[in-house]
Design a protein around this motif. Structure first.
Motif, PDB file in Angstrom:
ATOM      1  N   THR A 221       6.347  68.623  -2.123  1.00 35.15           N
ATOM      2  CA  THR A 221       5.104  68.856  -2.001  1.00 35.15           C
ATOM      3  C   THR A 221       4.493  68.667  -0.618  1.00 35.15           C
ATOM      4  OG1 THR A 221       4.636  68.140  -4.062  1.00 35.15           O
ATOM      5  CG2 THR A 221       2.767  68.658  -2.771  1.00 35.15           C
ATOM      6  N   TYR A 222       4.324  69.889   0.371  1.00 35.16           N
ATOM      7  CA  TYR A 222       3.726  69.714   1.361  1.00 35.16           C
ATOM      8  C   TYR A 222       2.540  69.191   1.678  1.00 35.16           C
ATOM      9  CZ  TYR A 222       8.106  72.202   2.560  1.00 35.16           C
ATOM     10  OH  TYR A 222       9.692  72.501   2.815  1.00 35.16           O
ATOM     11  N   GLY A 223       2.055  68.732   2.709  1.00 37.94           N
ATOM     12  CA  GLY A 223       0.724  68.186   2.968  1.00 37.94           C
ATOM     13  C   GLY A 223       0.578  66.757   2.472  1.00 37.94           C
ATOM     14  N   GLN A 224       1.510  66.211   1.643  1.00 40.16           N
ATOM     15  CA  GLN A 224       1.695  64.540   1.351  1.00 40.16           C
ATOM     16  C   GLN A 224       2.714  63.993   1.806  1.00 40.16           C
ATOM     17  OE1 GLN A 224       1.963  64.810  -3.006  1.00 40.16           O
ATOM     18  NE2 GLN A 224      -0.162  66.032  -3.218  1.00 40.16           N
ATOM     19  N   PRO A 225       2.578  63.135   3.022  1.00 32.52           N
ATOM     20  CA  PRO A 225       3.533  62.747   3.782  1.00 32.52           C
ATOM     21  C   PRO A 225       4.374  61.943   2.769  1.00 32.52           C
ATOM     22  CG  PRO A 225       1.640  62.470   4.685  1.00 32.52           C
ATOM     23  CD  PRO A 225       1.140  62.793   3.480  1.00 32.52           C
ATOM     24  N   ASP A 226       4.326  61.287   1.718  1.00 31.34           N
ATOM     25  CA  ASP A 226       4.947  60.346   1.155  1.00 31.34           C
ATOM     26  C   ASP A 226       5.827  61.201  -0.154  1.00 31.34           C
ATOM     27  OD1 ASP A 226       2.840  60.842  -0.342  1.00 31.34           O
ATOM     28  OD2 ASP A 226       2.752  58.816  -1.172  1.00 31.34           O
ATOM     29  N   SER A 227       5.691  62.462  -0.069  1.00 31.41           N
ATOM     30  CA  SER A 227       6.493  63.570  -1.169  1.00 31.41           C
ATOM     31  C   SER A 227       7.645  63.285  -0.914  1.00 31.41           C
ATOM     32  CB  SER A 227       5.828  64.836  -0.786  1.00 31.41           C
ATOM     33  OG  SER A 227       6.487  65.927  -1.653  1.00 31.41           O
ATOM     34  N   LYS A 228       8.418  63.433  -2.154  1.00 29.63           N
ATOM     35  CA  LYS A 228       9.842  63.261  -2.062  1.00 29.63           C
ATOM     36  C   LYS A 228      10.520  64.365  -1.211  1.00 29.63           C
ATOM     37  CE  LYS A 228      13.904  63.858  -4.941  1.00 29.63           C
ATOM     38  NZ  LYS A 228      14.394  64.224  -6.345  1.00 29.63           N
ATOM     39  N   GLY A 229      11.458  63.976  -0.279  1.00 37.79           N
ATOM     40  CA  GLY A 229      12.610  64.749   0.535  1.00 37.79           C
ATOM     41  C   GLY A 229      13.418  65.460  -0.339  1.00 37.79           C
ATOM     42  N   VAL A 230      13.764  66.563  -0.334  1.00 35.02           N
ATOM     43  CA  VAL A 230      14.926  67.208  -0.931  1.00 35.02           C
ATOM     44  C   VAL A 230      16.000  67.664  -0.153  1.00 35.02           C
ATOM     45  CG1 VAL A 230      13.356  67.866  -2.936  1.00 35.02           C
ATOM     46  CG2 VAL A 230      13.915  69.454  -1.034  1.00 35.02           C
ATOM     47  N   GLY A 231      15.865  67.802   1.265  1.00 32.38           N
ATOM     48  CA  GLY A 231      16.904  68.238   2.137  1.00 32.38           C
ATOM     49  C   GLY A 231      16.300  68.034   3.514  1.00 32.38           C
ATOM     50  N   VAL A 232      16.972  68.704   4.550  1.00 32.70           N
ATOM     51  CA  VAL A 232      16.637  69.032   5.842  1.00 32.70           C
ATOM     52  C   VAL A 232      16.838  70.554   6.398  1.00 32.70           C
ATOM     53  CG1 VAL A 232      17.090  66.443   6.400  1.00 32.70           C
ATOM     54  CG2 VAL A 232      18.914  68.242   6.872  1.00 32.70           C
ATOM     55  N   GLU A 233      16.208  70.910   7.407  1.00 35.41           N
ATOM     56  CA  GLU A 233      16.269  72.168   7.944  1.00 35.41           C
ATOM     57  C   GLU A 233      16.484  71.926   9.364  1.00 35.41           C
ATOM     58  OE1 GLU A 233      14.558  76.693   7.875  1.00 35.41           O
ATOM     59  OE2 GLU A 233      13.204  74.824   7.284  1.00 35.41           O
ATOM     60  N   LEU A 234      17.728  72.770   9.810  1.00 35.71           N
ATOM     61  CA  LEU A 234      17.912  72.712  11.287  1.00 35.71           C
ATOM     62  C   LEU A 234      17.984  74.233  11.684  1.00 35.71           C
ATOM     63  CD1 LEU A 234      21.303  70.620  11.193  1.00 35.71           C
ATOM     64  CD2 LEU A 234      18.929  69.726  11.602  1.00 35.71           C
ATOM     65  N   VAL A 235      16.865  74.312  12.724  1.00 36.09           N
ATOM     66  CA  VAL A 235      16.537  75.928  13.087  1.00 36.09           C
ATOM     67  C   VAL A 235      17.111  76.083  14.465  1.00 36.09           C
ATOM     68  CG1 VAL A 235      14.877  77.630  13.664  1.00 36.09           C
ATOM     69  CG2 VAL A 235      14.496  75.783  11.680  1.00 36.09           C
ATOM     70  N   THR A 236      18.065  76.915  14.731  1.00 32.81           N
ATOM     71  CA  THR A 236      18.505  77.226  16.112  1.00 32.81           C
ATOM     72  C   THR A 236      17.762  78.168  16.840  1.00 32.81           C
ATOM     73  OG1 THR A 236      20.473  77.790  17.537  1.00 32.81           O
ATOM     74  CG2 THR A 236      20.059  78.951  15.316  1.00 32.81           C
ATOM     75  N   THR A 237      17.496  78.068  18.216  1.00 28.34           N
ATOM     76  CA  THR A 237      17.017  78.853  18.998  1.00 28.34           C
ATOM     77  C   THR A 237      17.949  80.192  19.230  1.00 28.34           C
ATOM     78  OG1 THR A 237      15.877  78.920  20.948  1.00 28.34           O
ATOM     79  CG2 THR A 237      17.921  77.831  21.151  1.00 28.34           C
ATOM     80  N   SER A 238      17.476  81.137  20.039  1.00 31.89           N
ATOM     81  CA  SER A 238      18.210  82.452  20.221  1.00 31.89           C
ATOM     82  C   SER A 238      19.271  82.188  21.408  1.00 31.89           C
ATOM     83  CB  SER A 238      17.145  83.397  20.667  1.00 31.89           C
ATOM     84  OG  SER A 238      16.675  82.928  21.977  1.00 31.89           O
ATOM     85  N   VAL A 239      20.352  82.691  21.439  1.00 32.62           N
ATOM     86  CA  VAL A 239      21.363  82.805  22.487  1.00 32.62           C
ATOM     87  C   VAL A 239      20.733  83.417  23.830  1.00 32.62           C
ATOM     88  CG1 VAL A 239      23.456  83.818  23.383  1.00 32.62           C
ATOM     89  CG2 VAL A 239      23.399  82.815  21.093  1.00 32.62           C
ATOM     90  N   THR A 240      19.780  84.501  23.508  1.00 31.57           N
ATOM     91  CA  THR A 240      19.084  85.080  24.627  1.00 31.57           C
ATOM     92  C   THR A 240      17.830  85.543  24.226  1.00 31.57           C
ATOM     93  OG1 THR A 240      20.179  87.071  24.334  1.00 31.57           O
ATOM     94  CG2 THR A 240      21.450  85.759  25.855  1.00 31.57           C
ATOM     95  N   SER A 241      17.627  86.054  23.155  1.00 33.56           N
ATOM     96  CA  SER A 241      16.215  86.734  22.562  1.00 33.56           C
ATOM     97  C   SER A 241      15.099  85.862  23.044  1.00 33.56           C
ATOM     98  CB  SER A 241      16.189  86.871  21.234  1.00 33.56           C
ATOM     99  OG  SER A 241      17.309  87.748  21.127  1.00 33.56           O
ATOM    100  N   GLY A 242      14.104  86.363  23.919  1.00 34.06           N
ATOM    101  CA  GLY A 242      12.940  85.606  24.537  1.00 34.06           C
ATOM    102  C   GLY A 242      13.121  85.081  26.043  1.00 34.06           C
ATOM    103  N   ARG A 243      14.258  85.625  26.344  1.00 34.38           N
ATOM    104  CA  ARG A 243      14.693  85.107  27.931  1.00 34.38           C
ATOM    105  C   ARG A 243      14.742  83.696  27.983  1.00 34.38           C
ATOM    106  NH1 ARG A 243      13.691  90.106  31.277  1.00 34.38           N
ATOM    107  NH2 ARG A 243      13.541  91.769  29.779  1.00 34.38           N
TER     108      ARG A 243
END
Length: 521
Positions: free
Chosen positions: A428-450
């Motif tokens: 449940t987002y918006g509740q800091p003590d909500s149960k975590g179920v996993g993590v997300e790792l988001v990579t940036t681009s190799v070149t897109s966006g300069r």
């Protein structure tokens, strides 16, 4: 005698075959001016390098594509309209004195003279070298690895990347990624871009916007001439999935970006061409071979008992983006329970995989932001309709399944957004003590966006306490999986509009076994 590093073999191993045999298409080319497009060498046929992918415990895909003139306008690489026999070898050593498998295959003009060999009968968890030959010409040497056997808990260094626009910068990040010597590489989409050359490009994109099969073949070939990309392909096996730009920006199932400009029938013709060219140019198994306008790309790969990689396709089966696409506030359509980014069949496949899991880490390799993220600071809420936020109920069902199944540690890997992000996935987002179920790792681009900038985007971080990190520089993510923890290093380059940028680590996080939280390392 110590085992040579991948980099020493791939950059310095030309002597293993003889430079005369390798010619201009050999390993020495990897030391050419980084990022420079390679012109066809006289007589050379292996101008596009070699690659491997989809490693099982007993087999791996070996890939190459013959091209005497990679940037020929017809997309056929300057090859004749007839097939050609290609020999392949796989060995335990870079000099090929301990040969374990070899054979012959056929490179046909119907497949743009691409070659996909499923080399089997291999030992699990083993490093191999491979090469190809046709006539008197020998390819560069590639290095690959099979997955560990079931029951094994071998550590793994894995790097992942996305979004490499040839015209917007040099592929130096791929070189640094290769020098990190990963055992596995994931590419999460936007491997190439469909656009024609734009104004003030860093490097010249050849050909028109990719619509016809010849256009897509040419674009893939131009990308493959980059020596840094070739080095990354030759360093380790790849697991690949597409996002949108391999076909067209923001497409959704059978719906193009702009239906007024591209009627449905025309888009399906384009989609068929894009799928065929993607298969031809990637180290994929025959199970991914396109069938008309369809291509089964989602699949599952086990790395012993350490990790299972669930590779998703969030483009081919999705409903059209809600509320006209883009970042929108007050979009009730995104909350519709029947809306899906995965399609029903793929969602069931994901959940069934979670329920049957025996891995220490279950990893979703996919394309667009998974965790909720409010991109509009202040009282208003703005969500990206192209990401999982535009398909909220579908996302929440999968997140719930991740937290209430046999999954021990859930990890989502993401590309698309040209930024580094790190987030915790909550019930449940918006509740800091909500149960975590996993993590997300988001990579940036190799070149897109300069080159990007150093704006910390603090307003968005403040709006989303479960989001722990942001960086607007180009690069990739290096991970290290062990039985006890996952470490993620956010690798960044200060610029890509010039060659030879250095690399550094902007931040590192550790995820402990059974603790779905991001801890600064």
């Amino acid at each position: 005698m110590s085992t040579p590093s991948r980099r020493s073999v791939l950059l310095g191993g030309a002597g293993a075959l003889g430079l005369a045999a390798l010619g201009a298409s050999g390993l020495a080319r990897a030391t050419a001016a980084p990022g420079a497009g390679l012109a066809a060498a006289p007589g050379a046929v292996f101008n596009l390098g070699v690659a491997s992918g989809d490693p099982y415990a007993d087999s791996v895909v070996l890939w190459t594509r013959l091209a005497r003139d990679p940037v020929a306008e017809d997309g056929l690489g300057g090859m004749p309209a007839r097939g050609q026999v290609v020999e392949w070898q796989i060995a335990k050593d870079e000099k090929f004195t301990d040969l374990v498998r070899h054979g012959r295959t056929w490179a046909s003009p119907e497949s743009a003279h691409s070659v996909h060999v499923e080399a089997d009968g291999l030992a699990p968890g083993t490093e191999y070298f491979y090469r190809f030959r046709t006539g008197s010409e020998i390819s560069p040497v590639g290095r690959t690895r099979t997955a560990p056997a079931p029951g094994q808990m071998s550590d793994l260094t894995m790097c992942f990347a996305s979004c490499s626009h040839y015209g917007q910068g040099y592929f130096t990040a791929y070189r640094h990624l290769a020098q990190d010597e990963p055992g596995l590489i994931l590419h999460l989409g936007d491997y190439q871009y469909e656009y024609a050359a734009g104004a003030n490009e860093v490097r010249k994109v050849l050909g028109p916007e990719t619509i016809r099969l010849a256009d897509y073949r040419l674009r893939h070939a131009q990308y493959k001439t980059d020596p840094d990309l070739q080095l990354a392909h030759a360093t380790a096996p790849w697991l690949v999935v597409w996002d949108d730009h391999e076909t067209e920006n923001n497409w959704a199932d059978e719906v193009p970006e702009d239906s007024s400009q591209t009627p449905g029938a025309a888009f399906l013709t384009r989609r068929k061409a894009a799928f065929q060219a993607y298969y031809e140019n990637m180290p994929l198994r025959r199970t991914a071979r396109p069938n008309g306008v369809d291509m089964r790309l989602y699949r599952r790969l086990a790395w012993g008992d350490l990790a299972t990689f669930h590779m998703l396709d969030t483009r081919q089966y999705r409903d059209n983006q809600a509320c006209g696409d883009g970042v929108k506030a007050n979009c009730a359509e995104r909350l519709t329970p029947t809306r899906s980014i995965t399609g029903d069949e793929q969602e069931k496949w994901i959940v069934d995989g979670f329920n049957a899991s025996r891995a220490r880490w279950d990893v979703l390799g996919q394309q667009v932001f998974f965790a909720q993220i409010d991109l509009t600071p202040g009282a208003a809420e703005g969500y990206n309709m192209d990401a999982w936020d535009g398909y909220k109920v579908n996302r929440d069902r999968i997140a719930t399944a991740m937290g209430h199944s046999a999954v021990r540690n859930g990890v989502v890997l993401t590309g698309d957004v040209h930024r580094h992000w790190a987030a915790e996935i909550k019930e449940t987002y918006g509740q800091p003590d909500s149960k975590g179920v996993g993590v997300e790792l988001v990579t940036t681009s190799v070149t897109s966006g300069r080159d990007g900038d150093d704006n910390p985007n603090q307003a968005v971080l403040d709006e989303n306490p479960h989001v722990k990190f942001h960086r607007n520089r180009r690069g990739y993510i290096r991970t290290r999986f062990t039985a006890d923890e996952l470490r993620a290093d956010y690798r960044v380059l200060p610029y890509v509009t010039k060659p030879d940028a250095p690399v550094s680590t902007a931040a590192s996080f550790v995820v402990e076994d059974r603790v779905p939280a991001l801890n600064p390392a």
